[in-house]
Design a protein around this motif. Structure first.
Motif, PDB file in Angstrom:
ATOM      1  N   VAL A 223       0.841  -1.208   0.000  1.00  0.00           N
ATOM      2  CA  VAL A 223       0.000   0.000   0.000  1.00  0.00           C
ATOM      3  C   VAL A 223       0.869   1.249   0.000  1.00  0.00           C
ATOM      4  N   ILE A 224       1.940   1.251   0.785  1.00  0.00           N
ATOM      5  CA  ILE A 224       2.854   2.391   0.781  1.00  0.00           C
ATOM      6  C   ILE A 224       3.450   2.569  -0.614  1.00  0.00           C
ATOM      7  N   GLY A 225       3.825   1.470  -1.246  1.00  0.00           N
ATOM      8  CA  GLY A 225       4.383   1.548  -2.594  1.00  0.00           C
ATOM      9  C   GLY A 225       3.389   2.037  -3.627  1.00  0.00           C
ATOM     10  N   SER A 226       2.098   1.783  -3.407  1.00  0.00           N
ATOM     11  CA  SER A 226       1.090   2.238  -4.362  1.00  0.00           C
ATOM     12  C   SER A 226       0.885   3.745  -4.315  1.00  0.00           C
ATOM     13  N   ALA A 227       1.327   4.398  -3.234  1.00  0.00           N
ATOM     14  CA  ALA A 227       1.256   5.858  -3.075  1.00  0.00           C
ATOM     15  C   ALA A 227      -0.169   6.363  -2.916  1.00  0.00           C
ATOM     16  N   SER A 228      -1.045   5.542  -2.358  1.00  0.00           N
ATOM     17  CA  SER A 228      -2.389   6.010  -2.011  1.00  0.00           C
ATOM     18  C   SER A 228      -2.329   6.705  -0.663  1.00  0.00           C
ATOM     19  N   ARG A 229      -2.652   7.999  -0.624  1.00  0.00           N
ATOM     20  CA  ARG A 229      -2.572   8.736   0.636  1.00  0.00           C
ATOM     21  C   ARG A 229      -3.572   8.206   1.666  1.00  0.00           C
ATOM     22  N   ALA A 230      -4.837   8.093   1.269  1.00  0.00           N
ATOM     23  CA  ALA A 230      -5.845   7.597   2.201  1.00  0.00           C
ATOM     24  C   ALA A 230      -5.537   6.163   2.603  1.00  0.00           C
ATOM     25  N   ALA A 232      -2.547   4.668   2.709  1.00  0.00           N
ATOM     26  CA  ALA A 232      -1.395   4.647   3.610  1.00  0.00           C
ATOM     27  C   ALA A 232      -1.808   5.085   5.011  1.00  0.00           C
ATOM     28  N   ALA A 233      -2.616   6.131   5.103  1.00  0.00           N
ATOM     29  CA  ALA A 233      -3.048   6.630   6.411  1.00  0.00           C
ATOM     30  C   ALA A 233      -3.917   5.608   7.133  1.00  0.00           C
ATOM     31  N   LEU A 234      -4.886   5.026   6.419  1.00  0.00           N
ATOM     32  CA  LEU A 234      -5.801   4.087   7.056  1.00  0.00           C
ATOM     33  C   LEU A 234      -5.106   2.781   7.435  1.00  0.00           C
ATOM     34  N   CYS A 235      -4.198   2.295   6.589  1.00  0.00           N
ATOM     35  CA  CYS A 235      -3.467   1.070   6.934  1.00  0.00           C
ATOM     36  C   CYS A 235      -2.544   1.303   8.125  1.00  0.00           C
ATOM     37  N   THR A 236      -1.972   2.500   8.219  1.00  0.00           N
ATOM     38  CA  THR A 236      -1.145   2.828   9.383  1.00  0.00           C
ATOM     39  C   THR A 236      -1.995   2.864  10.648  1.00  0.00           C
ATOM     40  N   VAL A 237      -3.187   3.438  10.547  1.00  0.00           N
ATOM     41  CA  VAL A 237      -4.101   3.455  11.696  1.00  0.00           C
ATOM     42  C   VAL A 237      -4.496   2.025  12.074  1.00  0.00           C
ATOM     43  N   GLU A 238      -4.751   1.177  11.070  1.00  0.00           N
ATOM     44  CA  GLU A 238      -5.065  -0.222  11.360  1.00  0.00           C
ATOM     45  C   GLU A 238      -3.923  -0.893  12.108  1.00  0.00           C
ATOM     46  N   LEU A 239      -2.695  -0.646  11.659  1.00  0.00           N
ATOM     47  CA  LEU A 239      -1.520  -1.241  12.299  1.00  0.00           C
ATOM     48  C   LEU A 239      -1.395  -0.785  13.748  1.00  0.00           C
ATOM     49  N   LEU A 240      -1.509   0.508  13.983  1.00  0.00           N
ATOM     50  CA  LEU A 240      -1.385   1.034  15.337  1.00  0.00           C
ATOM     51  C   LEU A 240      -2.542   0.567  16.224  1.00  0.00           C
ATOM     52  N   THR A 241      -3.743   0.559  15.671  1.00  0.00           N
ATOM     53  CA  THR A 241      -4.900   0.095  16.441  1.00  0.00           C
ATOM     54  C   THR A 241      -4.737  -1.349  16.869  1.00  0.00           C
ATOM     55  N   MET A 242      -4.236  -2.183  15.954  1.00  0.00           N
ATOM     56  CA  MET A 242      -4.055  -3.593  16.290  1.00  0.00           C
ATOM     57  C   MET A 242      -2.983  -3.777  17.354  1.00  0.00           C
ATOM     58  N   MET A 243      -1.957  -2.923  17.346  1.00  0.00           N
ATOM     59  CA  MET A 243      -0.946  -2.997  18.391  1.00  0.00           C
ATOM     60  C   MET A 243      -1.561  -2.688  19.761  1.00  0.00           C
ATOM     61  N   VAL A 244      -2.415  -1.678  19.794  1.00  0.00           N
ATOM     62  CA  VAL A 244      -3.076  -1.316  21.051  1.00  0.00           C
ATOM     63  C   VAL A 244      -4.001  -2.437  21.510  1.00  0.00           C
ATOM     64  N   ILE A 245      -4.762  -3.008  20.585  1.00  0.00           N
ATOM     65  CA  ILE A 245      -5.669  -4.110  20.930  1.00  0.00           C
ATOM     66  C   ILE A 245      -4.868  -5.291  21.468  1.00  0.00           C
ATOM     67  N   GLU A 283       8.949   7.591  -0.624  1.00  0.00           N
ATOM     68  CA  GLU A 283       9.049   8.949  -1.155  1.00  0.00           C
ATOM     69  C   GLU A 283       7.824   9.358  -1.960  1.00  0.00           C
ATOM     70  N   ARG A 284       7.289   8.422  -2.771  1.00  0.00           N
ATOM     71  CA  ARG A 284       6.158   8.773  -3.640  1.00  0.00           C
ATOM     72  C   ARG A 284       4.930   9.176  -2.823  1.00  0.00           C
ATOM     73  N   VAL A 285       4.604   8.373  -1.830  1.00  0.00           N
ATOM     74  CA  VAL A 285       3.430   8.704  -1.035  1.00  0.00           C
ATOM     75  C   VAL A 285       3.679   9.959  -0.201  1.00  0.00           C
ATOM     76  N   TRP A 286       4.918  10.181   0.248  1.00  0.00           N
ATOM     77  CA  TRP A 286       5.229  11.383   1.009  1.00  0.00           C
ATOM     78  C   TRP A 286       5.071  12.630   0.145  1.00  0.00           C
ATOM     79  N   LEU A 287       5.480  12.561  -1.113  1.00  0.00           N
ATOM     80  CA  LEU A 287       5.314  13.691  -2.024  1.00  0.00           C
ATOM     81  C   LEU A 287       3.834  14.001  -2.248  1.00  0.00           C
ATOM     82  N   ARG A 288       3.031  12.965  -2.312  1.00  0.00           N
ATOM     83  CA  ARG A 288       1.597  13.195  -2.503  1.00  0.00           C
ATOM     84  C   ARG A 288       0.977  13.842  -1.279  1.00  0.00           C
ATOM     85  N   PHE A 289       1.497  13.564  -0.107  1.00  0.00           N
ATOM     86  CA  PHE A 289       1.006  14.215   1.107  1.00  0.00           C
ATOM     87  C   PHE A 289       1.390  15.696   1.148  1.00  0.00           C
TER      88      PHE A 289
END
Length: 418
Positions: A223-230, A232-245, A283-289
């Motif tokens: 997903v990070i490689g695909s450079a989708s901003r939404a 990347a953000a949502l998958c990161t939230v999923e990752l962090l949420t699962m760590m908390v759970i 870098e690609r997704v960061w540039l899009r942000f």
């Protein structure tokens, strides 16, 4: 084809008795056919010709017809009860009502939408019939996760080598492809459904679950490689949420601390996610942000859809007719064809009025508590949020799996102790 019930003759009484073995095999056959149809829809996502979508719809309707006409049906208490899941079957009927009342701006587009929503309702029903047990639900989730991971591997392999060619062979006419998806947002939505399954199993299933941690890292990195901003953000939230759970729910009952295996996975999963992210490049997704207006162009589409909904709040302009009506309400001209609002909830209100928007929203909203109790279903919440800035619902390669996940959550809720 679904295997019909085998009938055996009792030699003593002469009466026909259904063979138990066939009844046991039937849900497996239906599940396999349903899964293969969803895989077909996903792997033909890049095909622009109508045959791919129509083949998927014909397959779902045929499977549903065989299931019902063969007398296999299920008892009312074997599917999810309550009003919310039954609303799913009313979604395509809304388009039929618009056609009968002649309120649609394009009967052709509305008929096509009725067929698409009907196929998704069929997916929802068939998934419930084959997911009555916890084992069946787990097997279906496992199959989906394996397929999604394979798609993520393909995405990573093609990312910098295939250009616009799927499998380095098939021309698509799109500038880039992500596995078989021509849209990085649709690909990210597909991964958003699968990632929580991998993460939850990695945390919950002990030392032997390293495969799930690896799958989670591959999915996240793609997903990070695909450079989708939404995405990347949502998958990161999923990752962090699962760590908390994992920290809160997976504790040793004696010490009150996370178990050794959980602690190991809490460390391993982020490391693998970071490793694959560095491998594909961030870098690609960061540039899009860094874009000044991330909602550029899309907000004009949403304003037009909102204006359409205000003018016809109860019935809308017809399911699937947004591209036909948009020019009447456009607030700015763009040198491109506007096929969707990039906000599914606004488009539902424009096409079907606010009642239709609620007709779609309520079944998904009611399933949110079940997704919280069953963290493997958190991807459904992520896609509901992603639908605010893109259009996952019109793509059966994404929405087909969404309705599978919705049905699995309702069946999991049904089996929970009251």
């Amino acid at each position: 084809m679904v295997a019909l019930p085998v009938v055996s003759i009792n030699a003593d009484s002469g009466l026909a008795e259904p063979a138990v073995k066939s009844n046991r095999l039937t849900p497996i056959v239906v599940a396999a056919c349903l899964f293969l149809l969803l895989v077909f829809s996903t792997t033909t996502m890049f095909v622009r010709d109508a045959w791919a979508l129509q083949s998927f719809q014909i397959g779902i309707f045929s499977l549903l017809a065989v299931y019902l006409l063969a007398g296999i049906g299920c008892e009312p208490d074997q599917v999810a009860g309550g009003l919310a899941p039954r609303l799913v079957y009313l979604i395509p009927l809304w388009g039929l009502f618009q056609l009968i009342a002649q309120t649609t701006a394009s009967s052709m587009e509305t008929r096509a939408s009725v067929l698409r929503w009907g196929a998704l309702a069929g997916v929802f029903f068939l998934t419930q019939t084959v997911a009555r047990t916890r084992t069946a639900r787990r097997n279906f989730l496992s199959a989906f996760l394996i397929f999604a991971t394979a798609m993520a591997v393909l995405c990573l392999m093609q990312l910098f080598t295939s250009g616009s060619l799927v499998l380095w062979i098939f021309k698509t006419g799109y500038p880039d492809v992500y596995a078989t998806f021509p849209s990085y947002n649709n690909y990210a939505q597909f991964v958003e459904l699968a990632l929580p399954i991998a993460l939850w199993r990695a945390l919950r299933e002990g030392w032997h679950s390293w495969w799930y941690a690896l799958a989670g890292g591959v999915l996240y990195g793609s997903v990070i490689g695909s450079a989708s901003r939404a995405g990347a953000a949502l998958c990161t939230v999923e990752l962090l949420t699962m760590m908390v759970i994992g920290l809160v729910r997976l504790r040793d009952p004696e010490t009150g601390l996370p178990t050794r295996s959980t602690t190991a996975m809490l460390l391993m999963v982020p490391v693998l996610a970071a490793t694959f992210t560095l491998a594909v490049g961030w870098e690609r997704v960061w540039l899009r942000f860094q874009q000044n207006d991330p909602y550029l162009v899309r907000k004009e589409f949403m304003f037009a859809a909102a204006d359409m909904a205000v003018h016809r709040p109860m019935i809308g302009y017809g399911l699937g007719t947004f591209p036909e009506v948009y020019q009447r309400y456009a607030i700015k001209d763009f040198p491109l064809y506007v096929n969707h609002t990039h906000n599914d909830w606004a488009e539902f209100a424009a096409d079907g009025g606010f009642p239709f928007m609620l007709l779609v929203l309520v079944p998904f909203g009611v399933a949110v508590p079940a997704a919280v109790r069953n963290p493997w279903g958190l991807g459904l919440i992520a896609i509901m949020l992603h639908a605010c800035v893109d259009f996952p619902f019109p793509r059966p390669a994404v929405s087909g799996w969404m309705f599978v996940m919705l049905a699995l959550l309702y069946m999991a809720r049904t089996s929970e102790p009251r």
